[in-house]
Design an enzyme around this catalytic site. Structure first.
Site, PDB file in Angstrom:
ATOM      1  N   TYR A  14      28.670  -6.836  -5.361  1.00  0.00           N
ATOM      2  CA  TYR A  14      29.044  -5.444  -5.082  1.00  0.00           C
ATOM      3  C   TYR A  14      28.202  -4.806  -3.972  1.00  0.00           C
ATOM      4  O   TYR A  14      28.123  -3.581  -3.872  1.00  0.00           O
ATOM      5  CB  TYR A  14      28.920  -4.606  -6.362  1.00  0.00           C
ATOM      6  CG  TYR A  14      29.734  -5.137  -7.512  1.00  0.00           C
ATOM      7  CD1 TYR A  14      31.111  -5.282  -7.410  1.00  0.00           C
ATOM      8  CD2 TYR A  14      29.122  -5.517  -8.709  1.00  0.00           C
ATOM      9  CE1 TYR A  14      31.862  -5.768  -8.465  1.00  0.00           C
ATOM     10  CE2 TYR A  14      29.868  -6.010  -9.772  1.00  0.00           C
ATOM     11  CZ  TYR A  14      31.236  -6.131  -9.644  1.00  0.00           C
ATOM     12  OH  TYR A  14      31.983  -6.617 -10.694  1.00  0.00           O
ATOM     13  N   ASP A  89      -0.763  -1.115  -3.206  1.00  0.00           N
ATOM     14  CA  ASP A  89       0.322  -0.748  -2.300  1.00  0.00           C
ATOM     15  C   ASP A  89       0.077   0.553  -1.539  1.00  0.00           C
ATOM     16  O   ASP A  89       0.357   0.652  -0.344  1.00  0.00           O
ATOM     17  CB  ASP A  89       1.652  -0.690  -3.056  1.00  0.00           C
ATOM     18  CG  ASP A  89       1.559   0.033  -4.392  1.00  0.00           C
ATOM     19  OD1 ASP A  89       0.555   0.710  -4.653  1.00  0.00           O
ATOM     20  OD2 ASP A  89       2.515  -0.102  -5.186  1.00  0.00           O
ATOM     21  N   THR A 118      -5.150  10.636  -5.319  1.00  0.00           N
ATOM     22  CA  THR A 118      -4.994   9.355  -5.982  1.00  0.00           C
ATOM     23  C   THR A 118      -3.612   8.824  -5.628  1.00  0.00           C
ATOM     24  O   THR A 118      -2.758   9.570  -5.138  1.00  0.00           O
ATOM     25  CB  THR A 118      -5.151   9.495  -7.508  1.00  0.00           C
ATOM     26  OG1 THR A 118      -5.154   8.199  -8.106  1.00  0.00           O
ATOM     27  CG2 THR A 118      -4.041  10.332  -8.111  1.00  0.00           C
ATOM     28  N   HIS A 167      44.155  10.343 -33.605  1.00  0.00           N
ATOM     29  CA  HIS A 167      43.957   9.197 -34.507  1.00  0.00           C
ATOM     30  C   HIS A 167      44.919   8.070 -34.147  1.00  0.00           C
ATOM     31  O   HIS A 167      45.257   7.245 -34.998  1.00  0.00           O
ATOM     32  CB  HIS A 167      44.148   9.603 -35.969  1.00  0.00           C
ATOM     33  CG  HIS A 167      43.323  10.786 -36.384  1.00  0.00           C
ATOM     34  ND1 HIS A 167      42.003  10.681 -36.751  1.00  0.00           N
ATOM     35  CD2 HIS A 167      43.640  12.105 -36.443  1.00  0.00           C
ATOM     36  CE1 HIS A 167      41.534  11.890 -37.036  1.00  0.00           C
ATOM     37  NE2 HIS A 167      42.505  12.771 -36.860  1.00  0.00           N
ATOM     38  N   SER A 292      46.455 -12.939 -13.464  1.00  0.00           N
ATOM     39  CA  SER A 292      46.054 -13.935 -14.446  1.00  0.00           C
ATOM     40  C   SER A 292      46.251 -15.318 -13.846  1.00  0.00           C
ATOM     41  O   SER A 292      47.246 -15.575 -13.162  1.00  0.00           O
ATOM     42  CB  SER A 292      46.884 -13.795 -15.729  1.00  0.00           C
ATOM     43  OG  SER A 292      46.730 -14.928 -16.562  1.00  0.00           O
ATOM     44  N   ARG A 332      -3.180   8.275 -18.298  1.00  0.00           N
ATOM     45  CA  ARG A 332      -2.144   7.473 -17.654  1.00  0.00           C
ATOM     46  C   ARG A 332      -2.279   6.015 -18.035  1.00  0.00           C
ATOM     47  O   ARG A 332      -3.356   5.528 -18.357  1.00  0.00           O
ATOM     48  CB  ARG A 332      -2.170   7.581 -16.130  1.00  0.00           C
ATOM     49  CG  ARG A 332      -3.026   6.531 -15.445  1.00  0.00           C
ATOM     50  CD  ARG A 332      -2.465   6.041 -14.132  1.00  0.00           C
ATOM     51  NE  ARG A 332      -1.098   5.580 -14.182  1.00  0.00           N
ATOM     52  CZ  ARG A 332      -0.427   5.164 -13.110  1.00  0.00           C
ATOM     53  NH1 ARG A 332      -1.003   5.176 -11.935  1.00  0.00           N
ATOM     54  NH2 ARG A 332       0.807   4.738 -13.213  1.00  0.00           N
ATOM     55  N   SER A 337       4.892   2.804 -13.572  1.00  0.00           N
ATOM     56  CA  SER A 337       5.000   2.291 -12.215  1.00  0.00           C
ATOM     57  C   SER A 337       6.042   1.188 -12.110  1.00  0.00           C
ATOM     58  O   SER A 337       6.918   1.214 -11.235  1.00  0.00           O
ATOM     59  CB  SER A 337       3.640   1.759 -11.746  1.00  0.00           C
ATOM     60  OG  SER A 337       3.738   1.202 -10.452  1.00  0.00           O
ATOM     61  N   ARG A 341      10.323   1.388 -10.465  1.00  0.00           N
ATOM     62  CA  ARG A 341      10.879   0.538  -9.406  1.00  0.00           C
ATOM     63  C   ARG A 341      12.327   0.141  -9.688  1.00  0.00           C
ATOM     64  O   ARG A 341      12.990  -0.443  -8.833  1.00  0.00           O
ATOM     65  CB  ARG A 341      10.019  -0.721  -9.240  1.00  0.00           C
ATOM     66  CG  ARG A 341       8.660  -0.434  -8.628  1.00  0.00           C
ATOM     67  CD  ARG A 341       7.833  -1.696  -8.501  1.00  0.00           C
ATOM     68  NE  ARG A 341       6.530  -1.432  -7.889  1.00  0.00           N
ATOM     69  CZ  ARG A 341       6.301  -1.396  -6.590  1.00  0.00           C
ATOM     70  NH1 ARG A 341       7.285  -1.620  -5.749  1.00  0.00           N
ATOM     71  NH2 ARG A 341       5.089  -1.144  -6.118  1.00  0.00           N
TER      72      ARG A 341
END
Length: 445
Positions: A14, A89, A118, A167, A292, A332, A337, A341
């Protein structure tokens, strides 16, 4: 890696539907958003009139912003090479920017890159910013395309009477356009909730208290600075107070809102699948397409099925994200983290679902004769109308009278209804009023 080698169908089968999301959720995109936050923060420090930065002319701002505006795949690879050494990183991003500062003659100001921060001050602004922009630039246009199509169908079929099924059984008639409008309103109401959910960011130093900023410049209002930077410069909501990380409550609300919209779309997919299965709709046939491998006659509702499957996967991941992200041990832990991602994954499956539903809707061909026939085969549904008018007229036990007529194994027809009306002890005007009621016109407002 080619699309054939991708483990995830988002990047494989996709890919054509989801490739735009790479601009927001790929590793390269994350690095670019981090660079953007670092650069904008440095510019904000200059504007904050720190003495050590007062000699930097604002004319250089465009050159600074070009560092992230012109960010390339080669730049991202350079950052990743540095990360192999730093094993961190965000620090690799800082070193990358310092090299760029050398080229701009800003070597004396390099230590104000990432000043007092930080890594989470960067991550917890970069990620919500990327999510916010992905929603605005990819998701909202896609969901609006679907809403517009549903509105078009609701208008085109607003006067088409249809047997309702509660129903799974024949029930008081409705109109096809109105049933589609139900989904339009549901989606739009939940979409508004999503749009009203802030994209929140943490920005406040190692444990959220601006400790380093305050110790370096004790007379500055760093809380006000942080709020201005996050809300004015980045366009996010400043979460305060926080721990070292954003608490993710608003992000969880965002994912829950996306999940609710997906749930509505799953409901829609199943309804249209069911309408196709009872022959209310035919589907446009594409030359060369096979339904099919064994049965040549088949034209399957595969788009609605594809959408349902992808939206289900998306919701499972949204559920985990919204349940996990707001939880962090003490000030923390690192679990947020790795989870963050993956936020592009459910967005990707959602986009696939949206486009598949839209594709399915565009294939629909209304089989109006089948809808009419179903109504004709179910004259019993006008019993509600007849007994309600009889209630109005004070007729004794009207519900029971209609129950006796309709709850039999004999087929109820226009003739049997008319014959029943003739047996009622009411005046001729009431009988005429009752006889004009049909399954086709008993559709309410």
């Amino acid at each position: 890696m080619t699309a054939l080698q991708a483990i995830s169908p988002i990047d494989g089968r996709y890919h054509s539907k989801t490739k735009k999301l790479a601009n927001y959720f790929s590793e390269e995109a994350l690095i670019k958003y981090r660079v953007k936050v670092e650069i904008e923060y440095f510019i904000a420090l200059i504007k904050h009139d720190l003495p050590q930065l007062k000699n930097i002319d604002s004319n250089i701002f465009n050159q600074l912003r070009a560092i992230y505006q012109d960010f390339s795949t080669d730049d991202a690879l350079a950052v990743k090479e540095t990360e192999k050494v730093t094993n961190h990183d965000v620090k690799a991003v800082e070193y990358f920017i310092k090299e760029k500062f050398d080229a701009l003659g800003l070597d004396e100001s390099k230590e104000f890159i990432h000043f007092g921060l930080t890594s989470q001050d960067i991550n917890n602004t970069a990620v919500p910013l990327s999510l916010k922009e992905a929603l605005e630039e990819v998701y909202y246009p896609e969901i609006q395309n679907l809403i517009d199509k549903l509105k078009e169908l609701a208008e085109n079929w607003k006067d088409i009477p249809m047997l309702a099924r509660t129903h799974g059984q024949p029930a008081s008639p409705t109109r096809l356009g109105k049933e589609i409008e139900v989904f339009v309103v549901r989606i739009e109401e939940q979409l508004q909730i999503l749009k009203n959910t802030p994209a929140a960011a943490k920005f406040g130093g190692a444990t959220g208290n601006f400790n380093a900023h305050k110790v370096a410049y004790p007379d500055r209002d760093w809380k006000a600075f942080g709020t201005t930077f996050v809300e004015k410069d980045l366009g996010l909501k400043h979460s305060f107070p926080t721990t070292q990380i954003e608490h993710y409550d608003y992000m969880a609300a965002c994912f829950d809102a996306l999940k609710r919209i997906n749930t509505i779309l799953i409901d829609l997919n199943r309804d249209f699948w069911s309408y196709i299965s009872i022959d209310y709709f035919k589907q446009k046939i594409k030359e060369g397409e096979i339904g099919s491998s064994a049965m040549p006659h088949k034209v399957n509702p595969i788009d609605f099925e594809n959408s349902e499957g992808n939206l289900g996967i998306a919701n499972a991941i949204f559920e985990h994200l919204s349940a996990k992200l707001p939880i962090s041990r003490l000030q923390r832990d690192l679990t947020d983290s790795t989870v963050l991602r993956n936020i592009g994954v459910p967005i990707g499956h959602t986009i696939i679902g949206l486009t598949s539903t839209l594709k399915g809707l565009n294939k629909l061909l209304l089989n109006e004769s089948k809808l009419h026939q179903d109504l004709e085969d179910n004259w019993a549904v006008v019993a509600e109308a007849i007994q309600t008018i009889l209630r109005r007229e004070g007729y004794p036990k009207p519900y029971e009278a209609l129950k006796g007529l309709t709850r039999t194994n004999e087929k109820i027809t226009a003739v049997s209804i008319a014959d029943f009306i003739e047996t009622l002890d009411v005046n001729e005007d009431i009988k005429k009023e009752l006889k004009v009621i049909t399954p086709q016109n008993y559709t309410g407002i």
